[in-house]
Design a protein around this motif. Structure first.
Motif, PDB file in Angstrom:
ATOM      1  N   PHE A  56       0.235  -1.750   0.144  1.00 29.40           N
ATOM      2  CA  PHE A  56       0.087   0.191  -0.504  1.00 29.40           C
ATOM      3  C   PHE A  56       0.901   1.360  -0.329  1.00 29.40           C
ATOM      4  CE2 PHE A  56      -2.445   3.141   2.451  1.00 29.40           C
ATOM      5  CZ  PHE A  56      -3.323   3.637   1.975  1.00 29.40           C
ATOM      6  N   LYS A  57       1.672   1.536   0.703  1.00 28.05           N
ATOM      7  CA  LYS A  57       2.676   2.502   1.020  1.00 28.05           C
ATOM      8  C   LYS A  57       3.820   2.391  -0.589  1.00 28.05           C
ATOM      9  CE  LYS A  57       5.095   4.894   4.283  1.00 28.05           C
ATOM     10  NZ  LYS A  57       6.272   4.606   5.254  1.00 28.05           N
ATOM     11  N   TRP A  67      -7.703   6.336  -0.811  1.00 32.80           N
ATOM     12  CA  TRP A  67      -8.099   5.689  -0.607  1.00 32.80           C
ATOM     13  C   TRP A  67      -8.946   4.249   0.248  1.00 32.80           C
ATOM     14  CZ3 TRP A  67     -13.958   6.841  -1.458  1.00 32.80           C
ATOM     15  CH2 TRP A  67     -15.190   6.580   0.120  1.00 32.80           C
ATOM     16  N   LEU A  68      -7.759   4.034   1.490  1.00 29.46           N
ATOM     17  CA  LEU A  68      -8.238   2.377   1.897  1.00 29.46           C
ATOM     18  C   LEU A  68      -9.076   2.859   2.394  1.00 29.46           C
ATOM     19  CD1 LEU A  68      -6.772  -0.090   1.134  1.00 29.46           C
ATOM     20  CD2 LEU A  68      -5.344   0.465   3.143  1.00 29.46           C
ATOM     21  N   ASN A  69     -10.733   1.692   2.468  1.00 26.78           N
ATOM     22  CA  ASN A  69     -11.482   1.860   3.222  1.00 26.78           C
ATOM     23  C   ASN A  69     -11.731  -0.119   3.269  1.00 26.78           C
ATOM     24  OD1 ASN A  69     -13.923   3.311   3.844  1.00 26.78           O
ATOM     25  ND2 ASN A  69     -14.887   0.743   3.016  1.00 26.78           N
ATOM     26  N   PHE A  70     -11.423   0.483   4.712  1.00 21.45           N
ATOM     27  CA  PHE A  70     -11.596  -0.907   5.424  1.00 21.45           C
ATOM     28  C   PHE A  70     -12.936  -1.412   5.784  1.00 21.45           C
ATOM     29  CE2 PHE A  70      -7.574  -0.930   6.200  1.00 21.45           C
ATOM     30  CZ  PHE A  70      -6.973  -2.087   6.027  1.00 21.45           C
ATOM     31  N   LYS A  81      -1.019  -5.136   9.931  1.00 15.07           N
ATOM     32  CA  LYS A  81      -0.084  -4.798   8.048  1.00 15.07           C
ATOM     33  C   LYS A  81      -0.568  -3.226   8.005  1.00 15.07           C
ATOM     34  CE  LYS A  81      -0.691  -9.499   6.430  1.00 15.07           C
ATOM     35  NZ  LYS A  81      -1.080 -10.484   5.219  1.00 15.07           N
ATOM     36  N   LEU A  82      -1.677  -3.038   8.211  1.00 15.14           N
ATOM     37  CA  LEU A  82      -1.806  -1.790   8.320  1.00 15.14           C
ATOM     38  C   LEU A  82      -1.126  -0.525   8.787  1.00 15.14           C
ATOM     39  CD1 LEU A  82      -3.281   0.597   6.012  1.00 15.14           C
ATOM     40  CD2 LEU A  82      -5.204   0.844   8.204  1.00 15.14           C
ATOM     41  N   ASN A  90       0.453   1.335  18.872  1.00 17.50           N
ATOM     42  CA  ASN A  90      -0.542   0.614  19.041  1.00 17.50           C
ATOM     43  C   ASN A  90      -1.511   1.028  19.975  1.00 17.50           C
ATOM     44  OD1 ASN A  90       1.545  -1.757  18.192  1.00 17.50           O
ATOM     45  ND2 ASN A  90       1.128  -3.329  19.959  1.00 17.50           N
ATOM     46  N   MET A  91      -1.396   1.792  20.313  1.00 11.65           N
ATOM     47  CA  MET A  91      -2.530   2.678  20.712  1.00 11.65           C
ATOM     48  C   MET A  91      -3.139   3.125  19.843  1.00 11.65           C
ATOM     49  SD  MET A  91      -1.119   2.264  24.629  1.00 11.65           S
ATOM     50  CE  MET A  91      -2.400   3.371  24.919  1.00 11.65           C
ATOM     51  N   ILE A  92      -3.138   3.568  18.617  1.00  8.59           N
ATOM     52  CA  ILE A  92      -3.859   4.159  17.742  1.00  8.59           C
ATOM     53  C   ILE A  92      -4.998   2.529  17.269  1.00  8.59           C
ATOM     54  CG2 ILE A  92      -4.352   5.860  15.487  1.00  8.59           C
ATOM     55  CD1 ILE A  92      -3.770   7.007  17.686  1.00  8.59           C
ATOM     56  N   MET A  93      -3.473   1.957  16.868  1.00 12.48           N
ATOM     57  CA  MET A  93      -4.758   0.684  16.432  1.00 12.48           C
ATOM     58  C   MET A  93      -6.174   0.218  17.529  1.00 12.48           C
ATOM     59  SD  MET A  93      -1.857  -1.092  13.906  1.00 12.48           S
ATOM     60  CE  MET A  93      -1.247  -1.437  15.262  1.00 12.48           C
ATOM     61  N   GLU A  94      -5.276   0.013  19.004  1.00 15.92           N
ATOM     62  CA  GLU A  94      -6.334  -0.502  20.379  1.00 15.92           C
ATOM     63  C   GLU A  94      -8.024   0.533  19.468  1.00 15.92           C
ATOM     64  OE1 GLU A  94      -6.815  -1.367  24.676  1.00 15.92           O
ATOM     65  OE2 GLU A  94      -4.578   0.350  23.909  1.00 15.92           O
ATOM     66  N   ASP A  95      -7.857   1.503  19.520  1.00 14.36           N
ATOM     67  CA  ASP A  95      -8.628   2.961  19.548  1.00 14.36           C
ATOM     68  C   ASP A  95      -9.863   2.461  18.199  1.00 14.36           C
ATOM     69  OD1 ASP A  95      -7.623   3.647  22.133  1.00 14.36           O
ATOM     70  OD2 ASP A  95      -7.050   6.180  20.708  1.00 14.36           O
ATOM     71  N   MET A  96      -8.506   1.864  17.358  1.00 14.52           N
ATOM     72  CA  MET A  96      -9.138   1.645  16.495  1.00 14.52           C
ATOM     73  C   MET A  96     -10.475   0.245  16.314  1.00 14.52           C
ATOM     74  SD  MET A  96      -6.776   1.568  12.862  1.00 14.52           S
ATOM     75  CE  MET A  96      -5.881   3.243  13.204  1.00 14.52           C
ATOM     76  N   LEU A  97      -9.953  -0.683  17.108  1.00 10.82           N
ATOM     77  CA  LEU A  97     -10.500  -1.653  17.628  1.00 10.82           C
ATOM     78  C   LEU A  97     -11.392  -1.629  18.259  1.00 10.82           C
ATOM     79  CD1 LEU A  97      -7.576  -3.711  16.789  1.00 10.82           C
ATOM     80  CD2 LEU A  97      -9.608  -3.726  15.301  1.00 10.82           C
TER      81      LEU A  97
END
Length: 357
Positions: A56-57, A67-70, A81-82, A90-97
């Protein structure tokens, strides 16, 4: 049974350290779909099944917007992977989930993180509301949107990009973020309009009906307004913060985000106004119910009052005495019935004059 209006979440496992990547929502059966759209004013490309996140990068470029949409967050390995590709903490990814998050905005060194709630009705003829968390990662030339489940909330935006209608393909990633947030806020308006329509109908029904169904409908709309307020009220502060993030929001596009903030405030004002109407309808319902009961009691009281003298006369002439007046008269029955009828008419006339009927 839990109310369909409450936010229902699966708690994380106790004892897990901060930054642990665990999806806490309820759409655990939603298979992750990933779509990649790349465009500029002259060029457009869409991949509806993009899973090569390691590339992706390398596919991002300053000459176009990506624009990448999940759809679906249950398969956490895709989020990891993203995160590796975009150096997301990891703190931001935790907030996503973590779907228990309230709307929030965090500015990092290389990207902007924004999360909020999307709200829709399950069906137009149902009162159940679907609440979904949507998160965004915004960089200089890309936007990543993460939705809990597959929905068409951004479909109109995709059509505008495909058909090169409007200005979205001539703008940057900040305008793409604005367009996505605008679609979510439009959905708030749509849900609010449906609630207002039902409240207007309730205003008519509450004057004509006193059944319990009306009260249930009033409380249903009150709960929907409260849930909508819970979703959008924290967004006001986040929208204000977004407006001043000049590192990621171009100055020429600031007016669009100012408009978003105004729309959020307008929805909050409308919710407050209609909550007052709901409170008034509830009070009016109980007032009308009490008045209806008073009317019933008044009629019953009038009937009872009329029968008191009639019952007295019947009781007197029903006593077993031989020397009672009129007992042996051939017209005694007619005279007694006439007297009773006269009393009834006189009492009805009196009650009417007093306004009791």
């Amino acid at each position: 049974m839990l109310s369909p209006f409450r936010f229902k979440h699966s708690p994380q496992k106790p004892g897990m350290q901060p930054g642990s990547l665990v999806y806490t929502g309820h759409n655990v059966d939603q298979k992750t779909d990933i779509q990649l759209i790349r465009y500029n004013s002259d060029w457009y490309d869409e991949n509806t099944s993009f899973f090569d996140l390691e590339q992706f990068k390398s596919q991002m470029n300053d000459d176009h917007i990506s624009w990448l949409n999940f759809h679906g967050l249950n398969e956490v390995e895709h989020i990891k992977k993203l995160g590796d590709q975009l150096s997301i903490s990891n703190m931001i990814m935790e907030d996503m989930l973590d779907t228990r998050q309230r709307p929030k905005l965090e500015e990092m060194e290389d990207y902007l993180f924004f999360t909020l709630k999307s709200i829709t009705n399950a069906r137009e003829d149902e009162d159940e509301m679907n609440i979904e968390q949507i998160s965004f990662i915004v960089g200089k030339n890309y936007v990543v949107s993460l939705q809990e489940k597959k929905a068409d909330i951004f479909e109109e935006l995709r059509k505008r990009i495909r058909n090169n209608s409007g200005v979205v393909r001539s703008k940057g990633s900040d305008y793409l973020l604005f367009s996505q947030l605008d679609a979510i806020i439009d959905q708030y308006y749509y849900v609010l309009d449906q609630i207002i329509e039902k409240i207007e109908k309730l205003e008519e029904d509450v004057m004509e009906n006193y059944n319990r169904r009306i009260l249930i409908d009033i409380e249903t709309q009150r709960k929907k307004l409260n849930n909508l307020m819970r979703v959008i009220n924290p967004l006001k502060d986040a929208a204000f913060s977004l407006e001043i993030r000049q590192k990621y929001i171009q100055k020429k596009n600031m007016k669009y985000f100012h408009d978003l903030k105004d729309n959020v405030q307008n929805i909050i004002d409308q919710i407050d106004f209609n909550r007052n109407i709901i409170d008034g309808l509830s009070n009016l319902y109980f007032s009308n119910l009490s008045q209806n009961q008073n009317d019933i009691f008044r009629v019953l009281t009038v009937i009872s009052s009329i029968f008191i003298p009639i019952t007295f006369i019947a009781g007197v002439f029903g006593m077993n005495f031989n020397n009672m007046f009129g007992l042996d008269s051939p017209a005694g029955f007619e005279i007694t019935m006439g007297a009773m009828l006269f009393i009834v008419i006189a009492m009805l006339f009196y009650f009417k004059r007093k306004g009791w009927l």
